[in-house]
Design a protein around this motif. Structure first.
Motif, PDB file in Angstrom:
ATOM      1  N   PRO A  33      -6.522   7.970 -30.245  1.00 26.78           N
ATOM      2  CA  PRO A  33      -7.493   8.034 -29.151  1.00 26.78           C
ATOM      3  C   PRO A  33      -6.881   8.496 -27.833  1.00 26.78           C
ATOM      4  O   PRO A  33      -5.715   8.265 -27.540  1.00 26.78           O
ATOM      5  CB  PRO A  33      -8.012   6.607 -29.029  1.00 26.78           C
ATOM      6  CG  PRO A  33      -7.066   5.755 -29.780  1.00 26.78           C
ATOM      7  CD  PRO A  33      -6.323   6.612 -30.729  1.00 26.78           C
ATOM      8  N   VAL A  34      -7.732   9.146 -27.050  1.00 28.17           N
ATOM      9  CA  VAL A  34      -7.430   9.480 -25.664  1.00 28.17           C
ATOM     10  C   VAL A  34      -8.328   8.587 -24.825  1.00 28.17           C
ATOM     11  O   VAL A  34      -9.529   8.466 -25.097  1.00 28.17           O
ATOM     12  CB  VAL A  34      -7.702  10.967 -25.360  1.00 28.17           C
ATOM     13  CG1 VAL A  34      -7.530  11.256 -23.877  1.00 28.17           C
ATOM     14  CG2 VAL A  34      -6.784  11.853 -26.191  1.00 28.17           C
ATOM     15  N   TYR A  35      -7.765   7.947 -23.822  1.00 27.25           N
ATOM     16  CA  TYR A  35      -8.518   7.045 -22.957  1.00 27.25           C
ATOM     17  C   TYR A  35      -8.848   7.746 -21.644  1.00 27.25           C
ATOM     18  O   TYR A  35      -7.956   8.293 -20.994  1.00 27.25           O
ATOM     19  CB  TYR A  35      -7.731   5.764 -22.694  1.00 27.25           C
ATOM     20  CG  TYR A  35      -7.595   4.915 -23.935  1.00 27.25           C
ATOM     21  CD1 TYR A  35      -8.570   3.971 -24.257  1.00 27.25           C
ATOM     22  CD2 TYR A  35      -6.524   5.076 -24.804  1.00 27.25           C
ATOM     23  CE1 TYR A  35      -8.466   3.202 -25.404  1.00 27.25           C
ATOM     24  CE2 TYR A  35      -6.419   4.312 -25.959  1.00 27.25           C
ATOM     25  CZ  TYR A  35      -7.387   3.380 -26.248  1.00 27.25           C
ATOM     26  OH  TYR A  35      -7.293   2.622 -27.384  1.00 27.25           O
ATOM     27  N   TYR A  36     -10.120   7.716 -21.273  1.00 31.55           N
ATOM     28  CA  TYR A  36     -10.599   8.289 -20.010  1.00 31.55           C
ATOM     29  C   TYR A  36     -10.942   7.141 -19.077  1.00 31.55           C
ATOM     30  O   TYR A  36     -11.684   6.225 -19.463  1.00 31.55           O
ATOM     31  CB  TYR A  36     -11.816   9.185 -20.261  1.00 31.55           C
ATOM     32  CG  TYR A  36     -11.418  10.482 -20.927  1.00 31.55           C
ATOM     33  CD1 TYR A  36     -11.200  11.628 -20.171  1.00 31.55           C
ATOM     34  CD2 TYR A  36     -11.227  10.550 -22.295  1.00 31.55           C
ATOM     35  CE1 TYR A  36     -10.810  12.815 -20.766  1.00 31.55           C
ATOM     36  CE2 TYR A  36     -10.839  11.733 -22.906  1.00 31.55           C
ATOM     37  CZ  TYR A  36     -10.636  12.863 -22.137  1.00 31.55           C
ATOM     38  OH  TYR A  36     -10.242  14.037 -22.735  1.00 31.55           O
ATOM     39  N   LEU A  37     -10.382   7.195 -17.870  1.00 33.66           N
ATOM     40  CA  LEU A  37     -10.463   6.079 -16.931  1.00 33.66           C
ATOM     41  C   LEU A  37     -11.260   6.470 -15.693  1.00 33.66           C
ATOM     42  O   LEU A  37     -11.130   7.589 -15.190  1.00 33.66           O
ATOM     43  CB  LEU A  37      -9.053   5.645 -16.532  1.00 33.66           C
ATOM     44  CG  LEU A  37      -8.051   5.496 -17.682  1.00 33.66           C
ATOM     45  CD1 LEU A  37      -6.693   5.107 -17.147  1.00 33.66           C
ATOM     46  CD2 LEU A  37      -8.551   4.501 -18.707  1.00 33.66           C
ATOM     47  N   PRO A  38     -12.056   5.523 -15.158  1.00 27.13           N
ATOM     48  CA  PRO A  38     -12.859   5.841 -13.969  1.00 27.13           C
ATOM     49  C   PRO A  38     -11.976   6.025 -12.732  1.00 27.13           C
ATOM     50  O   PRO A  38     -11.039   5.249 -12.519  1.00 27.13           O
ATOM     51  CB  PRO A  38     -13.775   4.623 -13.818  1.00 27.13           C
ATOM     52  CG  PRO A  38     -13.061   3.511 -14.506  1.00 27.13           C
ATOM     53  CD  PRO A  38     -12.248   4.146 -15.608  1.00 27.13           C
ATOM     54  N   PRO A  39     -12.270   7.033 -11.921  1.00 23.54           N
ATOM     55  CA  PRO A  39     -11.475   7.272 -10.716  1.00 23.54           C
ATOM     56  C   PRO A  39     -11.406   6.055  -9.793  1.00 23.54           C
ATOM     57  O   PRO A  39     -10.396   5.860  -9.111  1.00 23.54           O
ATOM     58  CB  PRO A  39     -12.188   8.434 -10.021  1.00 23.54           C
ATOM     59  CG  PRO A  39     -13.024   9.069 -11.065  1.00 23.54           C
ATOM     60  CD  PRO A  39     -13.317   8.027 -12.100  1.00 23.54           C
ATOM     61  N   ALA A  40     -12.440   5.224  -9.795  1.00 27.50           N
ATOM     62  CA  ALA A  40     -12.450   4.029  -8.935  1.00 27.50           C
ATOM     63  C   ALA A  40     -11.334   3.056  -9.297  1.00 27.50           C
ATOM     64  O   ALA A  40     -10.925   2.241  -8.459  1.00 27.50           O
ATOM     65  CB  ALA A  40     -13.804   3.334  -9.026  1.00 27.50           C
ATOM     66  N   ASP A  41     -10.818   3.133 -10.530  1.00 25.10           N
ATOM     67  CA  ASP A  41      -9.767   2.227 -10.981  1.00 25.10           C
ATOM     68  C   ASP A  41      -8.402   2.910 -11.077  1.00 25.10           C
ATOM     69  O   ASP A  41      -7.476   2.406 -11.708  1.00 25.10           O
ATOM     70  CB  ASP A  41     -10.141   1.617 -12.331  1.00 25.10           C
ATOM     71  CG  ASP A  41     -11.354   0.701 -12.236  1.00 25.10           C
ATOM     72  OD1 ASP A  41     -11.644   0.221 -11.120  1.00 25.10           O
ATOM     73  OD2 ASP A  41     -12.008   0.479 -13.263  1.00 25.10           O
ATOM     74  N   ILE A  42      -8.287   4.084 -10.451  1.00 29.86           N
ATOM     75  CA  ILE A  42      -7.050   4.859 -10.425  1.00 29.86           C
ATOM     76  C   ILE A  42      -6.616   5.011  -8.965  1.00 29.86           C
ATOM     77  O   ILE A  42      -7.450   5.215  -8.086  1.00 29.86           O
ATOM     78  CB  ILE A  42      -7.272   6.252 -11.055  1.00 29.86           C
ATOM     79  CG1 ILE A  42      -7.689   6.110 -12.531  1.00 29.86           C
ATOM     80  CG2 ILE A  42      -6.011   7.114 -10.923  1.00 29.86           C
ATOM     81  CD1 ILE A  42      -8.144   7.413 -13.159  1.00 29.86           C
ATOM     82  N   GLN A  43      -5.338   4.926  -8.728  1.00 27.96           N
ATOM     83  CA  GLN A  43      -4.794   5.146  -7.382  1.00 27.96           C
ATOM     84  C   GLN A  43      -4.752   6.654  -7.129  1.00 27.96           C
ATOM     85  O   GLN A  43      -3.713   7.304  -7.257  1.00 27.96           O
ATOM     86  CB  GLN A  43      -3.403   4.514  -7.259  1.00 27.96           C
ATOM     87  CG  GLN A  43      -3.391   3.018  -7.456  1.00 27.96           C
ATOM     88  CD  GLN A  43      -4.237   2.307  -6.412  1.00 27.96           C
ATOM     89  OE1 GLN A  43      -4.148   2.600  -5.219  1.00 27.96           O
ATOM     90  NE2 GLN A  43      -5.076   1.395  -6.855  1.00 27.96           N
ATOM     91  N   MET A  44      -5.909   7.211  -6.773  1.00 26.44           N
ATOM     92  CA  MET A  44      -6.078   8.658  -6.657  1.00 26.44           C
ATOM     93  C   MET A  44      -5.209   9.278  -5.569  1.00 26.44           C
ATOM     94  O   MET A  44      -4.958  10.488  -5.593  1.00 26.44           O
ATOM     95  CB  MET A  44      -7.554   9.010  -6.437  1.00 26.44           C
ATOM     96  CG  MET A  44      -8.461   8.674  -7.608  1.00 26.44           C
ATOM     97  SD  MET A  44      -8.078   9.580  -9.128  1.00 26.44           S
ATOM     98  CE  MET A  44      -8.466  11.264  -8.658  1.00 26.44           C
ATOM     99  N   GLN A  45      -4.717   8.480  -4.612  1.00 26.06           N
ATOM    100  CA  GLN A  45      -3.881   9.038  -3.549  1.00 26.06           C
ATOM    101  C   GLN A  45      -2.571   9.615  -4.100  1.00 26.06           C
ATOM    102  O   GLN A  45      -1.911  10.404  -3.423  1.00 26.06           O
ATOM    103  CB  GLN A  45      -3.590   7.998  -2.455  1.00 26.06           C
ATOM    104  CG  GLN A  45      -2.666   6.879  -2.858  1.00 26.06           C
ATOM    105  CD  GLN A  45      -3.366   5.664  -3.444  1.00 26.06           C
ATOM    106  OE1 GLN A  45      -4.494   5.748  -3.949  1.00 26.06           O
ATOM    107  NE2 GLN A  45      -2.706   4.515  -3.375  1.00 26.06           N
ATOM    108  N   TYR A  46      -2.193   9.258  -5.325  1.00 25.91           N
ATOM    109  CA  TYR A  46      -0.968   9.768  -5.926  1.00 25.91           C
ATOM    110  C   TYR A  46      -1.192  11.047  -6.739  1.00 25.91           C
ATOM    111  O   TYR A  46      -0.236  11.628  -7.247  1.00 25.91           O
ATOM    112  CB  TYR A  46      -0.335   8.713  -6.836  1.00 25.91           C
ATOM    113  CG  TYR A  46       0.092   7.473  -6.093  1.00 25.91           C
ATOM    114  CD1 TYR A  46       1.078   7.529  -5.108  1.00 25.91           C
ATOM    115  CD2 TYR A  46      -0.476   6.234  -6.387  1.00 25.91           C
ATOM    116  CE1 TYR A  46       1.477   6.385  -4.425  1.00 25.91           C
ATOM    117  CE2 TYR A  46      -0.084   5.088  -5.712  1.00 25.91           C
ATOM    118  CZ  TYR A  46       0.896   5.173  -4.735  1.00 25.91           C
ATOM    119  OH  TYR A  46       1.293   4.040  -4.073  1.00 25.91           O
ATOM    120  N   LEU A  47      -2.436  11.459  -6.873  1.00 25.27           N
ATOM    121  CA  LEU A  47      -2.770  12.621  -7.697  1.00 25.27           C
ATOM    122  C   LEU A  47      -3.163  13.811  -6.839  1.00 25.27           C
ATOM    123  O   LEU A  47      -3.831  13.656  -5.822  1.00 25.27           O
ATOM    124  CB  LEU A  47      -3.909  12.261  -8.651  1.00 25.27           C
ATOM    125  CG  LEU A  47      -3.503  11.227  -9.707  1.00 25.27           C
ATOM    126  CD1 LEU A  47      -4.682  10.412 -10.150  1.00 25.27           C
ATOM    127  CD2 LEU A  47      -2.858  11.919 -10.880  1.00 25.27           C
TER     128      LEU A  47
END
Length: 141
Positions: A33-47
């Protein structure tokens, strides 16, 4: 495509990049499986969005992200489908990550083994049985 309530965590350069119980799991032929994660639960400032793109015949057009934390950077390590096909609308803008370059990726506390090879982004846990694409000689399955 199925919702997954298991806790998914990603650690990179000592920093928790993602921590969620609101992900989705995508299964494709001969893939873990590949897991897709909601942006709200990702530290987007690092991406950082990149210019790379790709096309999946099932999900549509993907875009990619670099990840930088402190002095450590990996390129094109995450991807998302901003406008996926009808059957994958639930993962619009959710991000998936290659496990190999991370310090650790966990599914409900279990350390993930990355899918072999550099093309595929599957996460292998004790619940998943191979063989999997990505090993030598498996490209044509």
């Amino acid at each position: 495509l199925e919702p997954v309530s298991k806790r998914i965590q990603i650690i990179f350069n000592g920093q928790t990049i993602a921590d969620t119980t609101a992900g989705y799991r995508v299964l494709e032929t001969s893939h873990p499986p590949v897991y897709y994660l909601p942006p709200a639960d990702i530290q987007m400032q690092y991406l950082q969005a990149t210019t790379r793109g790709s096309f999946c015949e099932w999900k549509g057009n993907a875009l990619y992200y670099h990840l930088s934390v402190g002095d450590k950077r990996v390129e094109n390590v995450a991807w998302a489908y901003p406008t996926p096909t009808k059957n994958f609308q639930s993962i619009a803008n959710y991000l998936a990550f290659y496990a190999q370059p991370m310090d650790a990726c966990y599914v409900d506390g279990e350390l993930v083994t990355p899918q072999p090879g550099e093309f595929y982004g599957g996460w292998i846990t004790k619940d998943i049985v191979g063989p999997f694409k990505g090993t030598p000689g498996s490209w044509g399955w």
